[in-house]
Write a protein that holds these residues in place. Structure first.
Motif, PDB file in Angstrom:
ATOM      1  N   GLN A  10       4.344  -0.085   1.091  1.00 34.60           N
ATOM      2  CA  GLN A  10       4.061   0.880   0.044  1.00 34.60           C
ATOM      3  C   GLN A  10       2.593   1.262   0.116  1.00 34.60           C
ATOM      4  O   GLN A  10       1.741   0.460   0.483  1.00 34.60           O
ATOM      5  CB  GLN A  10       4.435   0.358  -1.326  1.00 34.60           C
ATOM      6  CG  GLN A  10       3.699  -0.861  -1.797  1.00 34.60           C
ATOM      7  CD  GLN A  10       4.152  -1.282  -3.186  1.00 34.60           C
ATOM      8  OE1 GLN A  10       4.498  -0.459  -4.015  1.00 34.60           O
ATOM      9  NE2 GLN A  10       4.146  -2.573  -3.440  1.00 34.60           N
ATOM     10  N   ILE A  11       2.365   2.495  -0.221  1.00 35.90           N
ATOM     11  CA  ILE A  11       1.017   3.032  -0.284  1.00 35.90           C
ATOM     12  C   ILE A  11       0.761   3.349  -1.746  1.00 35.90           C
ATOM     13  O   ILE A  11       1.557   4.033  -2.378  1.00 35.90           O
ATOM     14  CB  ILE A  11       0.892   4.333   0.542  1.00 35.90           C
ATOM     15  CG1 ILE A  11       1.315   4.092   1.986  1.00 35.90           C
ATOM     16  CG2 ILE A  11      -0.531   4.879   0.466  1.00 35.90           C
ATOM     17  CD1 ILE A  11       1.534   5.379   2.766  1.00 35.90           C
ATOM     18  N   ILE A  12      -0.317   2.826  -2.266  1.00 35.96           N
ATOM     19  CA  ILE A  12      -0.707   3.136  -3.643  1.00 35.96           C
ATOM     20  C   ILE A  12      -2.112   3.719  -3.568  1.00 35.96           C
ATOM     21  O   ILE A  12      -3.079   3.005  -3.302  1.00 35.96           O
ATOM     22  CB  ILE A  12      -0.646   1.896  -4.547  1.00 35.96           C
ATOM     23  CG1 ILE A  12       0.772   1.302  -4.499  1.00 35.96           C
ATOM     24  CG2 ILE A  12      -1.052   2.251  -5.972  1.00 35.96           C
ATOM     25  CD1 ILE A  12       0.960   0.035  -5.283  1.00 35.96           C
ATOM     26  N   SER A  13      -2.199   5.024  -3.758  1.00 32.06           N
ATOM     27  CA  SER A  13      -3.453   5.729  -3.493  1.00 32.06           C
ATOM     28  C   SER A  13      -4.609   5.280  -4.370  1.00 32.06           C
ATOM     29  O   SER A  13      -5.741   5.206  -3.895  1.00 32.06           O
ATOM     30  CB  SER A  13      -3.259   7.241  -3.606  1.00 32.06           C
ATOM     31  OG  SER A  13      -2.912   7.602  -4.925  1.00 32.06           O
ATOM     32  N   ASN A  14      -4.353   4.973  -5.642  1.00 41.10           N
ATOM     33  CA  ASN A  14      -5.484   4.597  -6.489  1.00 41.10           C
ATOM     34  C   ASN A  14      -6.016   3.205  -6.148  1.00 41.10           C
ATOM     35  O   ASN A  14      -7.115   2.857  -6.539  1.00 41.10           O
ATOM     36  CB  ASN A  14      -5.161   4.725  -7.981  1.00 41.10           C
ATOM     37  CG  ASN A  14      -4.047   3.815  -8.442  1.00 41.10           C
ATOM     38  OD1 ASN A  14      -3.322   3.247  -7.627  1.00 41.10           O
ATOM     39  ND2 ASN A  14      -3.882   3.696  -9.740  1.00 41.10           N
ATOM     40  N   GLU A  15      -5.267   2.412  -5.419  1.00 42.63           N
ATOM     41  CA  GLU A  15      -5.755   1.118  -4.951  1.00 42.63           C
ATOM     42  C   GLU A  15      -6.350   1.226  -3.555  1.00 42.63           C
ATOM     43  O   GLU A  15      -6.972   0.290  -3.077  1.00 42.63           O
ATOM     44  CB  GLU A  15      -4.626   0.088  -4.955  1.00 42.63           C
ATOM     45  CG  GLU A  15      -4.162  -0.285  -6.339  1.00 42.63           C
ATOM     46  CD  GLU A  15      -3.132  -1.394  -6.319  1.00 42.63           C
ATOM     47  OE1 GLU A  15      -3.147  -2.216  -5.378  1.00 42.63           O
ATOM     48  OE2 GLU A  15      -2.313  -1.436  -7.248  1.00 42.63           O
ATOM     49  N   LYS A  16      -6.100   2.361  -2.882  1.00 50.20           N
ATOM     50  CA  LYS A  16      -6.598   2.614  -1.529  1.00 50.20           C
ATOM     51  C   LYS A  16      -6.178   1.512  -0.552  1.00 50.20           C
ATOM     52  O   LYS A  16      -6.953   1.068   0.283  1.00 50.20           O
ATOM     53  CB  LYS A  16      -8.101   2.803  -1.530  1.00 50.20           C
ATOM     54  CG  LYS A  16      -8.564   3.964  -2.388  1.00 50.20           C
ATOM     55  CD  LYS A  16      -9.593   4.777  -1.673  1.00 50.20           C
ATOM     56  CE  LYS A  16     -10.041   5.931  -2.522  1.00 50.20           C
ATOM     57  NZ  LYS A  16      -9.379   7.142  -2.235  1.00 50.20           N
ATOM     58  N   LYS A  17      -4.912   1.067  -0.692  1.00 47.14           N
ATOM     59  CA  LYS A  17      -4.371   0.045   0.208  1.00 47.14           C
ATOM     60  C   LYS A  17      -2.931   0.371   0.556  1.00 47.14           C
ATOM     61  O   LYS A  17      -2.225   1.021  -0.201  1.00 47.14           O
ATOM     62  CB  LYS A  17      -4.420  -1.341  -0.428  1.00 47.14           C
ATOM     63  CG  LYS A  17      -5.803  -1.921  -0.501  1.00 47.14           C
ATOM     64  CD  LYS A  17      -5.767  -3.360  -0.927  1.00 47.14           C
ATOM     65  CE  LYS A  17      -7.194  -3.881  -0.970  1.00 47.14           C
ATOM     66  NZ  LYS A  17      -7.263  -5.268  -1.364  1.00 47.14           N
ATOM     67  N   ILE A  18      -2.542  -0.125   1.702  1.00 47.58           N
ATOM     68  CA  ILE A  18      -1.152  -0.081   2.136  1.00 47.58           C
ATOM     69  C   ILE A  18      -0.688  -1.531   2.163  1.00 47.58           C
ATOM     70  O   ILE A  18      -1.344  -2.387   2.761  1.00 47.58           O
ATOM     71  CB  ILE A  18      -1.030   0.557   3.525  1.00 47.58           C
ATOM     72  CG1 ILE A  18      -1.496   2.000   3.441  1.00 47.58           C
ATOM     73  CG2 ILE A  18       0.397   0.442   4.052  1.00 47.58           C
ATOM     74  CD1 ILE A  18      -1.768   2.628   4.761  1.00 47.58           C
ATOM     75  N   TYR A  19       0.399  -1.801   1.471  1.00 49.11           N
ATOM     76  CA  TYR A  19       0.942  -3.147   1.405  1.00 49.11           C
ATOM     77  C   TYR A  19       2.161  -3.228   2.319  1.00 49.11           C
ATOM     78  O   TYR A  19       3.112  -2.468   2.161  1.00 49.11           O
ATOM     79  CB  TYR A  19       1.337  -3.499  -0.029  1.00 49.11           C
ATOM     80  CG  TYR A  19       0.145  -3.525  -0.956  1.00 49.11           C
ATOM     81  CD1 TYR A  19      -0.628  -4.675  -1.072  1.00 49.11           C
ATOM     82  CD2 TYR A  19      -0.210  -2.406  -1.700  1.00 49.11           C
ATOM     83  CE1 TYR A  19      -1.737  -4.702  -1.908  1.00 49.11           C
ATOM     84  CE2 TYR A  19      -1.313  -2.427  -2.537  1.00 49.11           C
ATOM     85  CZ  TYR A  19      -2.066  -3.571  -2.635  1.00 49.11           C
ATOM     86  OH  TYR A  19      -3.162  -3.592  -3.466  1.00 49.11           O
ATOM     87  N   VAL A  20       2.105  -4.160   3.261  1.00 51.82           N
ATOM     88  CA  VAL A  20       3.199  -4.359   4.203  1.00 51.82           C
ATOM     89  C   VAL A  20       3.740  -5.766   3.991  1.00 51.82           C
ATOM     90  O   VAL A  20       2.973  -6.722   3.875  1.00 51.82           O
ATOM     91  CB  VAL A  20       2.717  -4.209   5.669  1.00 51.82           C
ATOM     92  CG1 VAL A  20       3.862  -4.440   6.636  1.00 51.82           C
ATOM     93  CG2 VAL A  20       2.071  -2.857   5.903  1.00 51.82           C
TER      94      VAL A  20
END
Length: 170
Positions: free
Chosen positions: A72-82
């Motif tokens: 998932q990509i969460i733009s306000n956290e500026k991270k991609i979680y795999v």
């Protein structure tokens, strides 16, 4: 929809049997998906490499059918979680735990170089370079969990923005 939630969320969930032939197709999918989600082809390639390494590990160390990949990509956290899950023995989970302690206790480049040196000195066919490579090349935070039903879940939180201001969500 919550008007205070400004973070764009993008999700992907894939499941497949542990077959080496699927790795290339999944990597291509992830790279293409990330290329249209990020305005940075280089970062899309690094993320695809990271997912590829995690999938290879899941297949290599799985003791039964079924690999699951979620990101998932969460733009306000500026991270991609795999998150990559596979079934594994408790012995494999302990080996993974030792490797993660080792690579997370050192600076990323040093951990990567140490894993490469250890591979040269080892007669094992399991190099354990992949996680150190992911951490070094993608700047990911890597951890794992092990469930009571024998599933190992490897988590990577990959920053979207490396400080070069080229990594914007499209």
């Amino acid at each position: 929809m919550d008007p205070t939630d400004t973070g764009q969320k993008i999700f992907v969930d894939l499941k497949f049997g542990p077959k080496w032939t699927y790795i290339s197709a999944v990597r291509t999918f992830v790279e293409n998906f990330m290329a249209i989600s990020l305005d940075n082809k280089k970062k899309a390639g690094i993320i695809a490499m990271s997912v590829n390494e995690l999938i290879e590990n899941a297949i290599k160390y799985s003791d039964m059918e079924g690999i699951q990949i979620k990101f998932q990509i969460i733009s306000n956290e500026k991270k991609i979680y795999v998150n990559v899950s596979n079934h594994a023995t408790s012995e494999e989970e302990q080996n993974l735990k030792k490797i993660l302690i080792e690579i997370n206790s050192r600076p990323p480049l040093e951990a990567y170089m140490n894993r490469m040196k250890a591979t040269l000195d080892s007669f094992s066919d399991k190099s354990s370079i992949g996680l150190a490579r992911i951490r070094y090349e993608s700047k990911a935070e890597i951890s794992h969990t092990f469930s009571d039903d024998g599933f190992v879940n490897v988590h990577a939180a990959i920053p979207i923005d490396d400080g070069d201001n080229e990594n914007e969500l499209v």
